[in-house]
Motif scaffolding. Structure first.
Motif, PDB file in Angstrom:
ATOM      1  N   TYR A  93       0.827  -1.201   0.000  1.00 21.43           N
ATOM      2  CA  TYR A  93       0.000   0.000   0.000  1.00 21.43           C
ATOM      3  C   TYR A  93       0.868   1.260   0.000  1.00 21.43           C
ATOM      4  N   GLU A  94       1.980   1.207   0.747  1.00 24.57           N
ATOM      5  CA  GLU A  94       2.889   2.353   0.857  1.00 24.57           C
ATOM      6  C   GLU A  94       4.301   1.914   0.483  1.00 24.57           C
ATOM      7  N   PRO A  95       4.626   1.885  -0.804  1.00 20.41           N
ATOM      8  CA  PRO A  95       5.923   1.357  -1.247  1.00 20.41           C
ATOM      9  C   PRO A  95       7.129   2.045  -0.628  1.00 20.41           C
ATOM     10  N   ASN A  96       7.007   3.305  -0.285  1.00 20.14           N
ATOM     11  CA  ASN A  96       8.151   4.057   0.242  1.00 20.14           C
ATOM     12  C   ASN A  96       8.213   4.073   1.767  1.00 20.14           C
ATOM     13  N   LEU A  97       7.352   3.307   2.418  1.00 23.01           N
ATOM     14  CA  LEU A  97       7.348   3.281   3.883  1.00 23.01           C
ATOM     15  C   LEU A  97       8.675   2.719   4.392  1.00 23.01           C
ATOM     16  N   ASN A  98       9.294   3.441   5.302  1.00 21.52           N
ATOM     17  CA  ASN A  98      10.577   3.012   5.847  1.00 21.52           C
ATOM     18  C   ASN A  98      10.480   2.994   7.370  1.00 21.52           C
ATOM     19  N   VAL A  99      10.538   1.809   7.945  1.00 19.88           N
ATOM     20  CA  VAL A  99      10.508   1.653   9.399  1.00 19.88           C
ATOM     21  C   VAL A  99      11.710   0.813   9.793  1.00 19.88           C
ATOM     22  N   GLU A 100      12.594   1.370  10.603  1.00 20.51           N
ATOM     23  CA  GLU A 100      13.784   0.648  11.029  1.00 20.51           C
ATOM     24  C   GLU A 100      13.420  -0.469  11.999  1.00 20.51           C
ATOM     25  N   LEU A 101      14.090  -1.605  11.858  1.00 17.19           N
ATOM     26  CA  LEU A 101      13.850  -2.726  12.770  1.00 17.19           C
ATOM     27  C   LEU A 101      14.180  -2.329  14.204  1.00 17.19           C
ATOM     28  N   VAL A 102      15.295  -1.642  14.388  1.00 13.24           N
ATOM     29  CA  VAL A 102      15.705  -1.197  15.728  1.00 13.24           C
ATOM     30  C   VAL A 102      15.567   0.322  15.789  1.00 13.24           C
ATOM     31  N   SER A 103      14.726   0.808  16.667  1.00 14.73           N
ATOM     32  CA  SER A 103      14.452   2.243  16.773  1.00 14.73           C
ATOM     33  C   SER A 103      15.606   2.980  17.433  1.00 14.73           C
ATOM     34  N   GLU A 104      15.631   4.293  17.278  1.00 18.16           N
ATOM     35  CA  GLU A 104      16.646   5.108  17.936  1.00 18.16           C
ATOM     36  C   GLU A 104      16.520   4.997  19.453  1.00 18.16           C
ATOM     37  N   GLU A 105      15.299   4.898  19.932  1.00 18.24           N
ATOM     38  CA  GLU A 105      15.077   4.743  21.381  1.00 18.24           C
ATOM     39  C   GLU A 105      15.734   3.465  21.884  1.00 18.24           C
ATOM     40  N   ALA A 106      15.578   2.385  21.109  1.00 17.87           N
ATOM     41  CA  ALA A 106      16.176   1.114  21.508  1.00 17.87           C
ATOM     42  C   ALA A 106      17.695   1.188  21.492  1.00 17.87           C
ATOM     43  N   GLY A 113      12.164  -0.402  35.009  1.00 19.55           N
ATOM     44  CA  GLY A 113      13.406  -0.268  34.255  1.00 19.55           C
ATOM     45  C   GLY A 113      13.558  -1.205  33.076  1.00 19.55           C
ATOM     46  N   ALA A 114      12.528  -1.981  32.774  1.00 18.39           N
ATOM     47  CA  ALA A 114      12.598  -2.877  31.622  1.00 18.39           C
ATOM     48  C   ALA A 114      12.405  -2.077  30.333  1.00 18.39           C
ATOM     49  N   PHE A 115      13.039  -2.534  29.258  1.00 20.22           N
ATOM     50  CA  PHE A 115      12.798  -1.923  27.959  1.00 20.22           C
ATOM     51  C   PHE A 115      11.714  -2.711  27.245  1.00 20.22           C
ATOM     52  N   VAL A 116      10.753  -2.004  26.658  1.00 21.95           N
ATOM     53  CA  VAL A 116       9.667  -2.649  25.919  1.00 21.95           C
ATOM     54  C   VAL A 116       9.898  -2.399  24.437  1.00 21.95           C
ATOM     55  N   ALA A 117      10.249  -3.452  23.726  1.00 21.09           N
ATOM     56  CA  ALA A 117      10.555  -3.346  22.304  1.00 21.09           C
ATOM     57  C   ALA A 117       9.281  -3.256  21.478  1.00 21.09           C
ATOM     58  N   ARG A 118       9.413  -2.773  20.229  1.00 25.08           N
ATOM     59  CA  ARG A 118       8.268  -2.647  19.335  1.00 25.08           C
ATOM     60  C   ARG A 118       7.918  -3.965  18.660  1.00 25.08           C
ATOM     61  N   SER A 119       8.858  -4.879  18.623  1.00 22.20           N
ATOM     62  CA  SER A 119       8.618  -6.183  17.999  1.00 22.20           C
ATOM     63  C   SER A 119       9.476  -7.220  18.695  1.00 22.20           C
ATOM     64  N   ASN A 120       9.147  -8.478  18.492  1.00 21.91           N
ATOM     65  CA  ASN A 120       9.972  -9.537  19.050  1.00 21.91           C
ATOM     66  C   ASN A 120      11.376  -9.479  18.457  1.00 21.91           C
ATOM     67  N   ALA A 121      11.457  -9.214  17.155  1.00 25.78           N
ATOM     68  CA  ALA A 121      12.761  -9.134  16.499  1.00 25.78           C
ATOM     69  C   ALA A 121      13.610  -8.009  17.073  1.00 25.78           C
ATOM     70  N   GLU A 122      12.995  -6.850  17.347  1.00 20.60           N
ATOM     71  CA  GLU A 122      13.751  -5.757  17.934  1.00 20.60           C
ATOM     72  C   GLU A 122      14.251  -6.133  19.321  1.00 20.60           C
ATOM     73  N   ALA A 123      13.426  -6.796  20.114  1.00 14.36           N
ATOM     74  CA  ALA A 123      13.844  -7.226  21.455  1.00 14.36           C
ATOM     75  C   ALA A 123      15.078  -8.126  21.375  1.00 14.36           C
ATOM     76  N   VAL A 124      15.068  -9.036  20.416  1.00 12.24           N
ATOM     77  CA  VAL A 124      16.203  -9.949  20.252  1.00 12.24           C
ATOM     78  C   VAL A 124      17.450  -9.173  19.828  1.00 12.24           C
ATOM     79  N   GLU A 125      17.287  -8.211  18.932  1.00  9.92           N
ATOM     80  CA  GLU A 125      18.419  -7.395  18.484  1.00  9.92           C
ATOM     81  C   GLU A 125      19.037  -6.630  19.660  1.00  9.92           C
ATOM     82  N   ILE A 126      18.195  -6.084  20.518  1.00  9.56           N
ATOM     83  CA  ILE A 126      18.701  -5.328  21.672  1.00  9.56           C
ATOM     84  C   ILE A 126      19.472  -6.250  22.611  1.00  9.56           C
ATOM     85  N   ALA A 127      18.901  -7.424  22.889  1.00 10.28           N
ATOM     86  CA  ALA A 127      19.574  -8.392  23.769  1.00 10.28           C
ATOM     87  C   ALA A 127      20.936  -8.776  23.201  1.00 10.28           C
ATOM     88  N   SER A 128      20.982  -8.965  21.891  1.00 13.69           N
ATOM     89  CA  SER A 128      22.239  -9.312  21.235  1.00 13.69           C
ATOM     90  C   SER A 128      23.268  -8.202  21.379  1.00 13.69           C
TER      91      SER A 128
END
Length: 517
Positions: A313-326, A491-506
């Motif tokens: 629907y939105e070909p130019n949509l760009n969402v980073e897997l890992v956010s700046e907040e993360a 103090g826990a971090f709440v990720a936007r996706s499961n994949a982002e949570a795994v990236e942060i842990a890594s």
């Protein structure tokens, strides 16, 4: 304490109902153990292990109900009365909107002649028979039951396909048909994105991510985990593809699976190659097939599958897997020289565990999990973590006679404290599932435990980062915002996706973990 075990002959109740009831009663003061379950061999073994077995219970059949309790003498009669009252009220039936509960398939069919789908959740020994009855009555079937033989599954699905019907399952935990969530499902927008998956938290995660990106779901079909095996041949996956291609409300298809059997994969590819709609092929641990046509997009994570669907629907949509907040959060964790730390992932969702394993493979070592298929990645003891460990706590080893952790997340708490006490634990990685079927307050069941875990680490001069993911939407009944707020308060971090949570842990364990700057 005293105990009593009761056998009720030929009395069936759904296992989810029984486990939830037992879990609630066990929390009461003065209660040591409560088991309310059907007398299957597995449940009788549990009864034996906790010292509540009797001769009568040993002779009970799968169709008999077991009620066992060990509690203080003043409390035991009250607990048994509460079990009787709860199950008696369920059996007698009560008003649900304009309808009354019934106890037989025939009565249900008479009460709802317009129904076209049956959800079946009975012991595996009887599930195939009930599913066949439903199919022969012209009903689609969602088969929540497990322990159905491969032969029965193949026969049921072959019959269904020949008669234009669906069999979702066996062991199908999630679906959404015409806007209605079945079993475990989230409250998501309606829209044009149709999904087919082995079901479970993988399907929930893609639906949730689509909703968060502002789009909606037309249909979400769960096939059951064995559908794409050689034994079954992807019967329902192939039928689902055809159905969604013909569905006017579906604009784009998303297929979610672990890599199928080679011959099944080929049949699926033949179908999607000639599809006249965009298709997203999301294969965890998969490898992109050669020569995919332009309308087929290949992904290896659940977040990417949702994003690829929305990009139609939105070909130019760009969402980073890992956010700046993360990135900012993970960068405040600094290294301690000479101290190795490991990820300890304790999951309620099996597919989320599998996704974490596929992302971390090749990044951290040693890496083991109870969902691993590769010999070198299998845990030798599912109750003990060594190195980087990812545990699906919904596995049978943890749920014998107990509710699934999505129903009763407190079952994970003891393991959280065990990991926190291990000085090699560098980060806790946790998931929480919201929506229909899940616990009314999953974070609330664990929040005090998380505080205790942090206190354990602090006493030893450590800080324990906690990375979490909440699979849910703003409109889920548990209240996503409140669940997130309470995790962040400890103090826990709440990720936007499961994949982002795994990236942060890594990221954290690669730097090492000890103190915050």
């Amino acid at each position: 304490m005293i105990h009593q075990t009761i056998v009720k002959k030929k009395t069936y109740h759904d296992s989810v109902t029984l486990m939830s009831l037992a879990g609630k009663l066990k929390k009461q003061e003065g209660v040591d153990e409560v088991i309310v379950s059907m007398a299957t061999p597995m449940n009788k073994e549990l009864l034996e292990n906790v010292g509540l077995m009797t001769d009568e219970a040993r002779e009970a059949s799968d169709a008999d109900l077991l009620i066992a309790c060990r509690a203080e003498e003043s409390v035991l009669p009250q607990i048994l009365e509460e079990v009787e009252a709860a199950l008696g009220a369920k059996k007698a039936g009560g008003k649900r909107g304009e309808k009354t509960s019934v106890t037989t398939f025939g009565a249900a069919r008479e009460m709802s002649p317009e129904a076209n789908l049956a959800v079946i959740s009975v012991p595996g020994e009887f599930a195939a028979r009930e599913a066949r009855r439903a199919l022969e009555s012209g009903l689609h079937v969602m088969l929540f039951s497990d322990n159905v033989s491969v032969e029965d599954e193949r026969d049921l699905k072959t019959y269904a396909a020949e008669n234009g019907l669906f069999v979702m399952g066996p062991d199908c935990g999630t679906a959404m048909i015409n806007g209605t969530g079945l079993c475990f499902a989230n409250d998501v927008r309606r829209g044009g994105i149709g999904m087919i998956a082995a079901s479970g938290t993988g399907l929930q995660e893609v639906m949730v991510q689509v909703d968060r990106l502002g789009y909606g779901v037309s249909q979400a079909i769960g096939t059951g985990g064995r559908d794409l095996s050689s034994d079954i041949g992807g019967i329902m996956m192939r039928q689902g593809i055809d159905a969604l291609l013909a569905d006017e409300a579906t604009d784009v298809l998303v297929l979610i699976s672990k890599p199928p059997a080679k011959e099944v994969e080929q049949m699926i590819l033949e179908r999607v190659t000639r599809a006249d709609k965009p298709v997203v092929l999301g294969l965890l641990d998969g490898k992109a097939p050669d020569d995919l046509p332009p309308h087929v997009t290949f992904t290896t994570t659940l977040f990417e599958a949702a994003l690829a669907a929305v990009r139609t629907y939105e070909p130019n949509l760009n969402v980073e897997l890992v956010s700046e907040e993360a990135k900012t959060w993970s960068n405040v964790v600094h290294r301690t020289q000479g101290t190795e730390r490991f990820i300890r992932g304790l999951f309620c969702g099996g597919t989320l565990t599998a996704e974490a394993l596929s992302i971390l493979r090749g990044r951290v070592n040693p890496l083991t999990s109870n969902v691993a298929k590769r010999t070198e990645e299998k845990m030798t003891d599912v109750f003990t973590s060594t190195g980087h460990t990812l545990v699906d706590l919904g596995d049978d080893a943890f749920t014998v006679g107990k509710p699934h952790p999505m129903i009763e997340p407190a079952l994970r708490n003891e393991r959280i404290l065990k990991e926190a006490a291990d000085p090699t634990c560098g980060v806790l990685l946790l998931d929480f599932e919201l929506g229909y079927g899940s616990h009314d307050d999953p974070v609330g069941e664990s929040i005090e435990t998380l505080k205790q875990a942090q206190a354990i680490a602090k006493r030893e001069g450590r800080i324990l980062p906690i990375v979490t993911y909440i699979c849910g939407t703003d409109t889920d009944k548990q209240g996503y915002a409140d669940q997130k707020r309470r995790l962040e308060q400890v103090g826990a971090f709440v990720a936007r996706s499961n994949a982002e949570a795994v990236e942060i842990a890594s990221t954290i364990v690669k730097k090492g973990v000890e103190i915050h700057g």
